[in-house]
Scaffold this motif. Structure first.
Motif, mmCIF file in Angstrom:
data_model
loop_
_atom_site.group_PDB
_atom_site.id
_atom_site.type_symbol
_atom_site.label_atom_id
_atom_site.label_comp_id
_atom_site.label_asym_id
_atom_site.label_seq_id
_atom_site.Cartn_x
_atom_site.Cartn_y
_atom_site.Cartn_z
ATOM 1 N N GLN A 274 35.171 -112.183 25.403
ATOM 2 C CA GLN A 274 33.762 -111.933 25.095
ATOM 3 C C GLN A 274 33.021 -111.275 26.259
ATOM 4 O O GLN A 274 31.860 -110.897 26.113
ATOM 5 N N GLY A 275 33.692 -111.136 27.393
ATOM 6 C CA GLY A 275 33.081 -110.516 28.547
ATOM 7 C C GLY A 275 34.070 -110.453 29.692
ATOM 8 O O GLY A 275 35.271 -110.695 29.516
ATOM 9 N N GLU A 276 33.566 -110.115 30.872
ATOM 10 C CA GLU A 276 34.427 -109.974 32.041
ATOM 11 C C GLU A 276 33.796 -110.617 33.267
ATOM 12 O O GLU A 276 32.575 -110.562 33.453
ATOM 13 N N LEU A 277 34.652 -111.186 34.108
ATOM 14 C CA LEU A 277 34.274 -111.604 35.443
ATOM 15 C C LEU A 277 35.006 -110.670 36.402
ATOM 16 O O LEU A 277 36.237 -110.610 36.389
ATOM 17 N N VAL A 278 34.243 -109.917 37.189
ATOM 18 C CA VAL A 278 34.818 -108.906 38.078
ATOM 19 C C VAL A 278 34.940 -109.477 39.480
ATOM 20 O O VAL A 278 33.965 -110.033 40.022
ATOM 21 N N VAL A 279 36.129 -109.332 40.064
ATOM 22 C CA VAL A 279 36.390 -109.805 41.415
ATOM 23 C C VAL A 279 36.873 -108.639 42.267
ATOM 24 O O VAL A 279 37.191 -107.558 41.758
ATOM 25 N N VAL A 312 36.936 -115.086 28.497
ATOM 26 C CA VAL A 312 36.554 -113.862 29.206
ATOM 27 C C VAL A 312 37.769 -113.325 29.952
ATOM 28 O O VAL A 312 38.757 -114.034 30.156
ATOM 29 N N MET A 313 37.686 -112.064 30.339
ATOM 30 C CA MET A 313 38.745 -111.440 31.120
ATOM 31 C C MET A 313 38.380 -111.486 32.593
ATOM 32 O O MET A 313 37.257 -111.128 32.976
ATOM 33 N N LEU A 314 39.306 -111.920 33.418
ATOM 34 C CA LEU A 314 39.156 -111.873 34.861
ATOM 35 C C LEU A 314 39.762 -110.551 35.316
ATOM 36 O O LEU A 314 40.956 -110.315 35.139
ATOM 37 N N ARG A 315 38.905 -109.670 35.887
ATOM 38 C CA ARG A 315 39.336 -108.302 36.182
ATOM 39 C C ARG A 315 38.950 -107.905 37.596
ATOM 40 O O ARG A 315 37.886 -108.285 38.099
ATOM 41 N N LYS A 321 43.638 -106.012 35.107
ATOM 42 C CA LYS A 321 43.370 -107.275 34.434
ATOM 43 C C LYS A 321 44.201 -108.377 35.077
ATOM 44 O O LYS A 321 45.418 -108.258 35.190
ATOM 45 N N VAL A 322 43.535 -109.438 35.496
ATOM 46 C CA VAL A 322 44.202 -110.528 36.198
ATOM 47 C C VAL A 322 44.620 -111.637 35.243
ATOM 48 O O VAL A 322 45.767 -112.075 35.238
ATOM 49 N N ALA A 323 43.670 -112.105 34.425
ATOM 50 C CA ALA A 323 43.959 -113.232 33.540
ATOM 51 C C ALA A 323 42.899 -113.334 32.455
ATOM 52 O O ALA A 323 41.767 -112.883 32.631
ATOM 53 N N LYS A 324 43.298 -113.910 31.337
ATOM 54 C CA LYS A 324 42.354 -114.324 30.310
ATOM 55 C C LYS A 324 42.027 -115.782 30.573
ATOM 56 O O LYS A 324 42.942 -116.601 30.747
ATOM 57 N N VAL A 325 40.737 -116.108 30.614
ATOM 58 C CA VAL A 325 40.338 -117.458 31.003
ATOM 59 C C VAL A 325 39.208 -117.934 30.102
ATOM 60 O O VAL A 325 38.555 -117.139 29.420
ATOM 61 N N ILE A 362 44.098 -120.948 30.614
ATOM 62 C CA ILE A 362 44.156 -119.850 31.561
ATOM 63 C C ILE A 362 45.492 -119.130 31.341
ATOM 64 O O ILE A 362 46.546 -119.748 31.423
ATOM 65 N N ALA A 363 45.447 -117.840 31.049
ATOM 66 C CA ALA A 363 46.674 -117.094 30.782
ATOM 67 C C ALA A 363 46.713 -115.857 31.677
ATOM 68 O O ALA A 363 45.869 -114.967 31.553
#
Length: 366
Positions: A274-279, A312-315, A321-325, A362-363
């Motif tokens: 549903q969204g992204e967390l950008v790191v 959300v996607m951790l990107r 793309k790092v992980a779906k969380v 967490i995947a």
């Protein structure tokens, strides 16, 4: 000849087999499929049928109407669904059950488990579930979009041993056999990679919505959970005879030797971010991703509008793309945190009872 060692299978049948001329349902190609299902059940194999065809079945009732309209297609699905179920009922002398799903039913964990329990109960009582996407009520945000991928999600939910996808050709070819005479059938696929996807063309039927690409997507979902997946020619009765004799009549996608656990598979392949967390690009995680890996200081940006508990996607900033969380906080709060330099604010969030990520789902992306 070896009888297949299956306890439970899912078979997906497309619109071109059910309503080949878009003038209502026809048993022309369904008789051999129904016979296959009957023979499986007589051998003790439980079967779930994923059946497209409601739109194609109802199309003839809406003459001189622009059927490209979404509203018209929904009406066609509503009218055609009853005819489709009635057609299947006439081909069996045992009970069937209609199961209409949207993607919202599958990406919500509680509803997903409810769907799984319902299908299990039907099978335990020797009732044939007939699954279809609920086109009458679905929207772009709620739909799976094709029954190939839906069948893979159902196969995973029901812990099936095999997924059989009926096509209008007898499997995956090196090129489109309708256009390239040198195209050859690929009988076995051990790993689904970019080369396999490159061989997929568009749909060859003007009735259905899926093509070879969606079938490969479905195979990737199913095989990653340890489910062997076949693409076979649904118009050829010999395809089903071959399957029951333990032979491969089309393309067999072999199951992954190290299948994903069901909760992780559900998160990876069934949910929608549903969204992204950008790191930062330097952000790294261990092989075993844990909920406390992410702190407020790691978040650079937040994209999308999501609530606590959403996926959300951790990107990384570079797009990786790092992980779906699943997140324990909303996009509103995390956006506020991402723009703050106040260490006290960040420390307060990091010291709360709940970490930013939910530890349950967490995947890691490959």
């Amino acid at each position: 000849m070896n009888t297949p060692n299956w306890n439970r299978i899912v078979i997906k049948v497309g619109s071109a087999l059910i309503a080949p001329n878009r003038d209502g349902c026809s048993s022309q190609y369904l008789l051999s499929i129904a016979n296959f299902i009957v023979r499986c059940r007589m051998s003790g194999i439980q079967v779930v049928l994923v059946s497209s065809g409601s739109v194609a079945a109802g199309a003839h009732l809406f003459e001189q109407v622009n059927d490209s309209s979404i509203t018209i297609k929904k009406a066609m699905a509503s009218a055609g669904q009853q005819e489709m179920m009635a057609t299947w009922d006439r081909l069996f002398d045992f009970s069937t059950a209609q199961v209409l799903l949207t993607h919202a039913d599958l990406r919500n964990r509680d509803r997903y488990i409810s769907v799984r329990d319902t299908l299990d109960t039907l099978l335990e009582n020797d009732i044939l579930p007939v699954v279809n996407e609920n086109d009458t009520v679905t929207t772009d945000k709620l739909k799976v979009g094709d029954n190939d991928n839906l069948s893979a999600m159902v196969a995973t939910a029901t812990q099936a041993d095999a997924l059989i996808i009926c096509s209008d050709i007898d499997g995956l070819y090196t090129a489109n056999p309708h256009l390239d005479k040198s195209a050859r059938l690929i009988s076995d696929v051990i790993e689904i990679n970019s080369d396999i996807y490159a061989m997929a063309g568009g749909a060859t039927s003007d009735v259905g919505t899926g093509g070879m690409k969606t079938k490969i997507q479905a195979a990737e979902k199913a095989t990653s959970h340890g489910i062997q997946t076949f693409i076979v020619d649904g118009f050829n009765e010999q395809s089903f005879n071959q399957l029951l004799e333990g032979n491969n009549p089309g393309t067999l996608f072999h199951p992954h030797p190290d299948p994903m656990l069901e909760p992780m598979h559900w998160l990876r392949h069934t949910t929608l971010a549903q969204g992204e967390l950008v790191v930062a690009d330097e952000f790294s995680i261990d092989e075993d991703l844990t909920s406390d890996v992410l702190t407020s200081n790691d978040i650079i940006d937040v994209n999308g509008d999501f609530s606590a508990g959403d996926v959300v996607m951790l990107r990384k900033q570079n797009g990786e793309k790092v992980a779906k969380v699943t997140t324990n906080y909303s996009s509103c709060l995390l956006s506020f945190v991402a723009t703050q330099d106040d260490e006290q604010i960040n420390r307060t969030l990091d010291d709360t009872i709940d970490p930013i990520l939910s530890e349950k789902y967490i995947a890691k992306m490959e």
